[in-house]
Design an enzyme around this catalytic site. Structure first.
Site, PDB file in Angstrom:
ATOM      1  N   ARG A 299      29.199 -32.932 -28.888  1.00 38.65           N
ATOM      2  CA  ARG A 299      28.471 -32.460 -27.706  1.00 38.65           C
ATOM      3  C   ARG A 299      27.208 -33.288 -27.447  1.00 38.65           C
ATOM      4  O   ARG A 299      26.651 -33.245 -26.356  1.00 38.65           O
ATOM      5  CB  ARG A 299      28.096 -30.990 -27.903  1.00 38.65           C
TER       6      ARG A 299
ATOM      7  N   GLU B 143      23.189 -29.011 -29.217  1.00 36.69           N
ATOM      8  CA  GLU B 143      23.347 -30.242 -29.991  1.00 36.69           C
ATOM      9  C   GLU B 143      22.791 -31.464 -29.277  1.00 36.69           C
ATOM     10  O   GLU B 143      22.191 -32.346 -29.904  1.00 36.69           O
ATOM     11  CB  GLU B 143      24.826 -30.451 -30.329  1.00 36.69           C
TER      12      GLU B 143
ATOM     13  N   LYS C 193      25.774  -6.545 -33.894  1.00 35.31           N
ATOM     14  CA  LYS C 193      26.696  -7.334 -34.714  1.00 35.31           C
ATOM     15  C   LYS C 193      27.008  -6.557 -35.985  1.00 35.31           C
ATOM     16  O   LYS C 193      26.110  -6.169 -36.725  1.00 35.31           O
ATOM     17  CB  LYS C 193      26.066  -8.687 -35.044  1.00 35.31           C
TER      18      LYS C 193
END
Length: 645
Positions: free
Chosen positions: A401, A373, A285
Site C-alpha cells: 500500500r 502504510e 470487541k
C-alpha cells in the site's frame, strides 16, 4: 453441531425473517458459541467477530443482500455473516486447506462480493457498485459498507468519501466503532470519535428540525426528550459528527450496536434516506465473552484455548518454538539500546510484530501510525532526512500500500530507511490476501534499494546491524514461521556477498531467505543418494553476489534457485537478468518459488509441500534435473568473467 438449535435451520438470510425477537437473541448466542467452539480448535479472528453479531443480523434483516450490496471492510469480521449465508455446515473447516476462507470469498457465496483482507477500500468499492448499478438502471439496489474505526484513518477512505459527496449517491457507510483496531486505535481521528461517545444522539438533517423531532425512532433517543436536548444535540454534532457532515455525509448516531431491536429501527430509517449517510454504531470487541472484552488485543486472533464456560478460559496453547518475528523484534530492541537515533514505525501492527516491549521501553522512538502504510513510509523518509535511522516494520502484503512512497520519498532520495517485512512468504491460514509473496519483486525494482533476506536466525541481527549502518534504503524480509537454524561458522554480512554453506560438484541450491535450511536438508538427503549437491545462502537479491552465483552456473550440472516469493520478478529472475547481461548461460538453472497464481489458505507447511518447496519437492526437482543429464553451456569470456568478479 448437535448443540445448535437455530443455526442449522438458517440456509440463507431470508430464514431470519421467520424468527421471533426472542429467537433472534438465541441465534446471536448460538453464533457466539460457534465462534468459541472454533477457537478451541485453531487460531482465528475472534474478538472482532464477537463484536458484530447483532450488527450482522440487523443488516440481513433490513436489507436483501441477494440484490443489495454489502462490503465488510478488511473482512476479518466475516464469520457471523458466513454462518447465516448457508455455510454453517462447513464452518468448522474455516482457515484449513480446502475449507472456508477466513475472509470474504466470492467463490464460496454470492453474498461475498470481494475477496478482502486489507483495510480501507470498502467505501470506494461500494461507491463503484452503486454508480455501476445506477448506470445499468438498477437504482433500487442499496449499497452498504461496514468499516471499523481502526480502518477509518486509511487515506483511501477519505478519498472515497470526498468522491461520494460529489456524486451524491445513495450510500450507507456504517462506522463500526469498538475503540480498537488490532491494538487500541491511535491519532486525532480516534479522539474525535471518543468525543462522540459522550455526545447525545444526533441526526444529521440540520436543515429540517421538524423532521428531526418527528423521525427520531422510539427505540433510540426518546422523541419527547428531543426538544429539551436540541442544544445538546447540536453540541454533539459539533463534537462527534461535524467531520462527516462537512465531508458531505449525513451523520446519524451514535447508536448501540448490541441492541438488536434498536439497531433494526435505525437501519430501517436510514435505508430510505437519500444521499451519502454515515451511521455511527458503537460495539464492543469481544462482546459476549468476558475474557475477550477484558483483553481484546490478546483475543483478536488468539491461539487455541480451552474454556470451562463462556466466561472462563482454562488454558491457552502456547508454542515453545521461536519465530522469526520474535528474533527480529529482539534485534530491533537491541539496536535501539545501542543507538539513540534508531526509531521504529509500525502501521497498527504492534502486537503482530511483537513490538510491545519496544513501545513500553522506548515510547519516544516508537510510532504507531494506524492503518496508514503510505503515510508511514513517507513519515519515515522525513525522519531519515533529519538524521534518524528509522525502521519501518510492516507486513510484506501491507507494505504494498506504500509502494509509491517507497519510490518517491525513500528510494529516489536514497534515504537510509530500513524496511523489516514481516510475513514475507506464505502467511498460512490467512490466505491470498495476506501471503507476502511479492516483495522480492516490488522492492528490487527500485534503484538504490538493497534487498536482503536472512537464511536463518544467525543472519537476523547481523543483517539489521548492516542495514542501520548502510547509507541507503534496505529491505529485510522474513516469514511467519518458526526458525530453523543451520549450524555453521559465523559469516559476516557484507554488501552483496552470499554465504557458501557447502560447494557441490554435481549441483547447487541457491536459497534466498528462510528456505535455506530446507535446501540444506535436501542437499544432505541427495548426498545419501550419491549426489554431491551444495547450498548457497544468497542473503542478497540486490546486489547479487554475481561471482559466486556465476561460478555455480558455470561449474554445476544443475542450479536451483529457491525462494518463497512469486517466481515472476523475484530472486530467480534477478539471477537470470544478471547472467543474461554478463553472457553466462542459464540452461542449467531452475527457478522455484510461488507460481503465477494466487495461493489459497492452508498451513504453511502444507502449502510449501503443494508447491514443491519442501524437502521432498526440492529433492525431486534435483533428481529430475540430474536424470535429464548435463546441459551444453557456453562459458563467458575472460573479460565478462573479470567484470562479474
Amino acid at each position: 453441531m448437535k448443540d445448535f438449535e437455530l443455526l442449522p435451520q438458517i440456509e440463507s438470510p431470508r430464514d431470519l425473517r421467520r424468527l421471533t425477537d426472542q429467537q433472534l437473541l438465541q441465534l446471536a448466542d448460538e453464533i457466539r458459541e460457534a465462534l468459541c467452539n472454533l477457537v478451541q480448535e485453531r487460531s482465528a479472528h475472534f474478538a472482532s467477530n464477537l463484536g458484530v453479531v447483532e450488527l450482522c443480523l440487523a443488516l440481513h434483516l433490513v436489507f436483501d443482500f441477494s440484490k443489495d450490496r454489502l462490503i465488510w471492510d478488511t473482512g476479518h469480521q466475516i464469520y457471523p455473516h458466513k454462518l447465516i449465508t448457508g455455510r454453517f455446515d462447513r464452518f468448522p473447516s474455516i482457515r484449513t486447506r480446502g475449507g472456508l476462507m477466513g475472509f470474504p470469498n466470492p467463490n464460496e457465496s454470492d453474498y461475498d462480493l470481494f475477496m478482502t483482507g486489507h483495510a480501507g477500500a470498502s467505501v470506494s468499492t461500494v461507491l463503484g457498485l452503486k454508480a455501476g448499478d445506477d448506470l445499468l438502471g438498477q437504482t433500487s439496489r442499496k449499497s452498504v459498507a461496514v468499516i471499523g474505526d481502526g480502518a477509518l484513518p486509511s487515506g483511501v477512505v477519505f478519498e472515497a468519501m470526498n468522491n461520494a459527496a460529489e456524486l451524491k449517491k445513495d450510500l450507507l457507510v456504517i462506522l463500526n466503532d469498538n475503540e480498537m483496531g488490532i491494538c487500541p486505535r491511535v491519532g486525532g481521528l480516534a479522539k474525535c470519535l471518543d468525543k462522540a461517545r459522550v455526545a447525545p444522539f444526533y441526526n444529521g438533517l440540520k436543515r429540517d428540525v421538524n423532521w428531526l423531532l418527528n423521525k427520531l425512532p422510539v427505540v433510540g433517543q426518546p422523541s419527547r426528550q428531543a426538544i429539551g436536548q436540541i442544544k445538546d444535540a447540536i453540541k454533539g454534532f459539533l463534537h462527534g459528527g461535524m467531520l462527516f457532515e462537512e465531508l458531505g455525509f449525513r451523520y446519524i448516531g451514535p447508536v448501540d450496536g448490541h441492541d438488536l431491536a434498536s439497531l433494526r429501527g435505525y437501519l430501517e430509517m436510514v435505508k430510505e434516506v437519500t444521499g451519502p449517510v454515515l451511521l455511527h454504531v458503537f460495539t464492543q470487541k469481544g462482546h459476549g465473552f468476558d475474557p475477550a472484552c477484558e483483553d481484546p488485543v490478546m483475543f483478536h486472533a488468539p491461539p487455541p484455548f480451552q474454556r470451562r464456560s463462556r466466561h472462563e478460559v482454562l488454558s491457552v496453547k502456547k508454542s515453545s518454538s521461536r519465530a522469526y518475528t520474535n528474533s527480529v523484534s529482539d534485534a530491533i530492541y537491541e539496536s535501539m539500546q545501542r543507538d539513540s537515533k534508531v526509531c521504529v514505525l509500525t502501521a497498527a501492527m504492534c502486537e503482530g510484530n511483537k513490538l510491545g516491549r519496544v513501545r513500553q521501553d522506548f515510547p519516544d522512538r516508537f510510532f504507531d501510525t494506524g492503518i496508514c502504510e503510505a503515510h508511514t513510509v513517507a513519515f519515515a523518509a522525513g525522519m531519515a532526512k533529519s538524521g534518524l535511522r528509522p525502521i519501518v516494520n510492516i507486513y510484506s502484503t501491507f507494505l504494498q500500500r506504500g509502494f509509491d512512497h517507497i519510490f518517491q520519498e525513500v528510494a529516489l532520495q536514497n534515504l537510509p530507511v530500513t524496511f523489516c517485512l514481516d510475513r514475507g512468504g506464505l502467511a498460512g491460514p490467512d490466505g491470498p490476501t495476506h501471503h507476502g509473496v511479492f516483495d522480492n519483486s516490488y522492492m528490487r525494482v527500485f534503484p538504490n534499494m538493497t534487498v536482503m533476506a536472512p537464511g536463518d536466525e544467525f543472519d537476523v541481527a547481523p543483517m539489521l546491524e548492516f542495514a542501520l549502518s548502510h547509507s541507503g534504503p534496505v529491505s529485510i524480509r522474513y516469514p511467519k514461521a518458526n526458525i530453523e537454524n543451520v549450524e555453521r561458522e559465523e559469516c559476516a554480512v557484507d554488501l552483496g556477498k552470499a554465504e557458501v554453506w557447502k560447494w557441490g560438484q554435481d549441483g547447487m541450491f541457491i536459497a534466498f531467505g528462510a528456505l535455506f535450511p530446507t535446501c540444506v536438508q535436501a542437499a544432505e538427503r541427495l548426498r545419501s543418494k550419491g549426489l554431491d549437491v551444495g547450498v548457497i545462502n544468497a542473503r542478497f537479491a540486490k546486489p547479487l553476489d554475481q561471482a559466486t552465483i556465476f561460478r555455480a552456473l558455470e561449474e554445476s550440472e544443475f542450479v536451483i534457485a529457491v525462494e518463497e516469493n512469486t517466481v515472476c520478478g523475484g530472486f530467480g529472475s534477478a539471477v537470470l537478468e544478471a547472467a543474461n547481461a554478463a553472457g553466462v548461460s542459464t540452461n542449467n538453472l531452475k527457478c522455484l518459488g510461488i507460481p503465477d497464481r494466487f495461493v489459497e489458505h492452508g498451513e504453511r507447511d502444507e502449502l510449501l509441500t503443494e508447491l514443491g518447496l519442501d524437502t521432498d519437492g526440492l529433492v525431486a526437482t534435483a533428481m529430475m534435473l540430474h536424470d535429464r543429464g548435463p546441459c551444453v553451456r557456453q562459458l563467458p569470456s575472460k573479460r565478462l568473467r573479470a567484470s562479474a568478479g
